[in-house]
Design a protein around this motif. Structure first.
Motif, PDB file in Angstrom:
ATOM      1  N   PRO A 110      12.993 -31.354  11.696  1.00 57.23           N
ATOM      2  CA  PRO A 110      13.491 -30.135  12.353  1.00 57.23           C
ATOM      3  C   PRO A 110      13.542 -28.886  11.470  1.00 57.23           C
ATOM      4  O   PRO A 110      13.008 -27.836  11.883  1.00 57.23           O
ATOM      5  CB  PRO A 110      14.879 -30.539  12.854  1.00 57.23           C
ATOM      6  N   PRO A 111      14.112 -28.905  10.271  1.00 59.82           N
ATOM      7  CA  PRO A 111      14.165 -27.658   9.486  1.00 59.82           C
ATOM      8  C   PRO A 111      12.773 -27.132   9.133  1.00 59.82           C
ATOM      9  O   PRO A 111      12.503 -25.929   9.261  1.00 59.82           O
ATOM     10  CB  PRO A 111      14.933 -28.073   8.222  1.00 59.82           C
ATOM     11  N   LEU A 112      11.904 -28.047   8.744  1.00 59.95           N
ATOM     12  CA  LEU A 112      10.555 -27.632   8.382  1.00 59.95           C
ATOM     13  C   LEU A 112       9.776 -27.198   9.614  1.00 59.95           C
ATOM     14  O   LEU A 112       8.989 -26.235   9.560  1.00 59.95           O
ATOM     15  CB  LEU A 112       9.842 -28.787   7.675  1.00 59.95           C
ATOM     16  N   ARG A 113      10.016 -27.849  10.738  1.00 63.61           N
ATOM     17  CA  ARG A 113       9.322 -27.479  11.966  1.00 63.61           C
ATOM     18  C   ARG A 113       9.667 -26.062  12.385  1.00 63.61           C
ATOM     19  O   ARG A 113       8.790 -25.291  12.819  1.00 63.61           O
ATOM     20  CB  ARG A 113       9.678 -28.475  13.078  1.00 63.61           C
ATOM     21  N   GLU A 114      10.919 -25.685  12.277  1.00 62.83           N
ATOM     22  CA  GLU A 114      11.317 -24.325  12.655  1.00 62.83           C
ATOM     23  C   GLU A 114      10.622 -23.285  11.781  1.00 62.83           C
ATOM     24  O   GLU A 114      10.166 -22.250  12.270  1.00 62.83           O
ATOM     25  CB  GLU A 114      12.835 -24.186  12.542  1.00 62.83           C
ATOM     26  N   ARG A 115      10.524 -23.555  10.499  1.00 60.25           N
ATOM     27  CA  ARG A 115       9.835 -22.624   9.595  1.00 60.25           C
ATOM     28  C   ARG A 115       8.355 -22.518   9.946  1.00 60.25           C
ATOM     29  O   ARG A 115       7.779 -21.422   9.968  1.00 60.25           O
ATOM     30  CB  ARG A 115       9.994 -23.092   8.151  1.00 60.25           C
ATOM     31  N   LEU A 116       7.731 -23.644  10.243  1.00 68.29           N
ATOM     32  CA  LEU A 116       6.317 -23.642  10.590  1.00 68.29           C
ATOM     33  C   LEU A 116       6.078 -22.910  11.909  1.00 68.29           C
ATOM     34  O   LEU A 116       5.086 -22.180  12.054  1.00 68.29           O
ATOM     35  CB  LEU A 116       5.804 -25.082  10.686  1.00 68.29           C
ATOM     36  N   LEU A 117       6.973 -23.102  12.879  1.00 67.09           N
ATOM     37  CA  LEU A 117       6.814 -22.419  14.160  1.00 67.09           C
ATOM     38  C   LEU A 117       6.929 -20.909  14.002  1.00 67.09           C
ATOM     39  O   LEU A 117       6.172 -20.145  14.619  1.00 67.09           O
ATOM     40  CB  LEU A 117       7.863 -22.922  15.161  1.00 67.09           C
ATOM     41  N   ARG A 118       7.851 -20.460  13.173  1.00 71.42           N
ATOM     42  CA  ARG A 118       7.975 -19.022  12.946  1.00 71.42           C
ATOM     43  C   ARG A 118       6.720 -18.467  12.298  1.00 71.42           C
ATOM     44  O   ARG A 118       6.222 -17.393  12.686  1.00 71.42           O
ATOM     45  CB  ARG A 118       9.202 -18.737  12.071  1.00 71.42           C
ATOM     46  N   ARG A 119       6.209 -19.178  11.314  1.00 72.29           N
ATOM     47  CA  ARG A 119       4.983 -18.709  10.655  1.00 72.29           C
ATOM     48  C   ARG A 119       3.806 -18.727  11.628  1.00 72.29           C
ATOM     49  O   ARG A 119       2.979 -17.803  11.620  1.00 72.29           O
ATOM     50  CB  ARG A 119       4.703 -19.606   9.449  1.00 72.29           C
TER      51      ARG A 119
END
Length: 280
Positions: A110-119
């Protein structure tokens, strides 16, 4: 950084000896392209333990997981391990459906997924929505699983057809065994230089590539690749005469060399040379 690969997959000890804090790794642990090697258990554990301790991301590309021909269940992805918080699993439908679909996916914590989605939202335009909805329904209704079973069977038949042509040359021209994964065969010539053999195959209309052509570093195994996935059985069988015309002379030369070596070992050649000739 280019990293070495052997029969056990990515050389993880070599990589970790050069890693720094927050290093990242990109690898294909299930089936490495182009060698077909799979990452062995102790190396998987070593890499996951390092990532859990240091937090460095691991990009796991599972491009050929569905295509194994050894009858064994594919190894679980690194992402399925309990230590996989820093693993990003990526794949696509390019090989199982068709490349023009241009549809890929990733699985991340989840934390990494949110960062990837924003990018992703900042850098990439939205994809074609129907191209995402239709495959989702295809998967949900079980059509994709059935398609994979048919595809696996079809590819096995094509692989078997190519192996049937090559089997008489295993042990004389080519070293057995061949790889059990990927959509191509990795062939290791016994005595011939792979680059020279590739040129001879191309000269008779058979597409092939040397492992050296796909390597960044110069020191690679003496091997070549022959694909089978994109050719119907009839086309593979039609190529048999050209393959045999290329490999048969190597068999004859190899057998001849063995006979000469056997005679020399037994002393017959030396004895023949010592006897005077009265002919003429």
């Amino acid at each position: 950084m280019p990293s070495p690969v052997d029969e056990c997959g990515l050389d993880v000890p070599w990589c970790l000896s050069r890693a720094v804090e927050r290093s990242s790794f990109y690898l294909t642990p299930t089936v490495q392209f182009p060698t077909g090697a799979k990452l062995r258990g102790e190396r998987r554990d070593m890499l996951l333990d390092w990532a859990a301790e240091h937090g460095g991301p691991i990009i796991e590309n599972d491009h050929d997981a569905h295509f194994r021909f050894d009858g064994q269940t594919p190894r679980r992805p690194l992402k399925a391990d309990g230590r996989s918080a820093s693993v990003v699993y990526i794949s696509s439908f390019n090989r199982t459906l068709f490349p023009s679909l241009r549809l890929a996916f990733l699985v991340a914590s989840p934390p990494l997924r949110e960062r990837l989605l924003r990018r992703y939202e900042d850098t990439v335009s939205a994809g074609c929505l129907p191209n995402q909805i239709v495959p989702r329904e295809f998967i949900d209704e079980g059509g994709y699983s059935a398609h994979l079973r048919r595809l696996q069977s079809l590819l096995r038949e094509r692989r078997d057809a190519l192996l049937a042509i090559l089997r008489p040359y295993l042990g004389t021209v080519l070293n057995p065994p061949v790889n059990r994964g990927s959509l191509h065969l990795v062939l290791n010539p016994v005595h011939e230089n792979a680059d020279h053999l590739v040129r001879r195959l191309r000269a008779v209309g058979i597409a092939s590539v040397s492992l050296r052509d796909l390597a960044i570093r110069a020191r690679v195994p003496n091997a070549l690749l022959l694909g089978f996935a994109g050719f119907p059985e009839a086309a593979i069988e039609a190529a048999a005469p050209a393959l045999r015309a290329t490999l048969d002379p190597i068999v004859s030369r190899t057998v001849g060399n063995r006979q000469v070596a056997s005679l020399a070992t037994s002393g017959l050649l030396a004895g023949a040379a010592a006897r005077p000739s009265f002919e003429g």
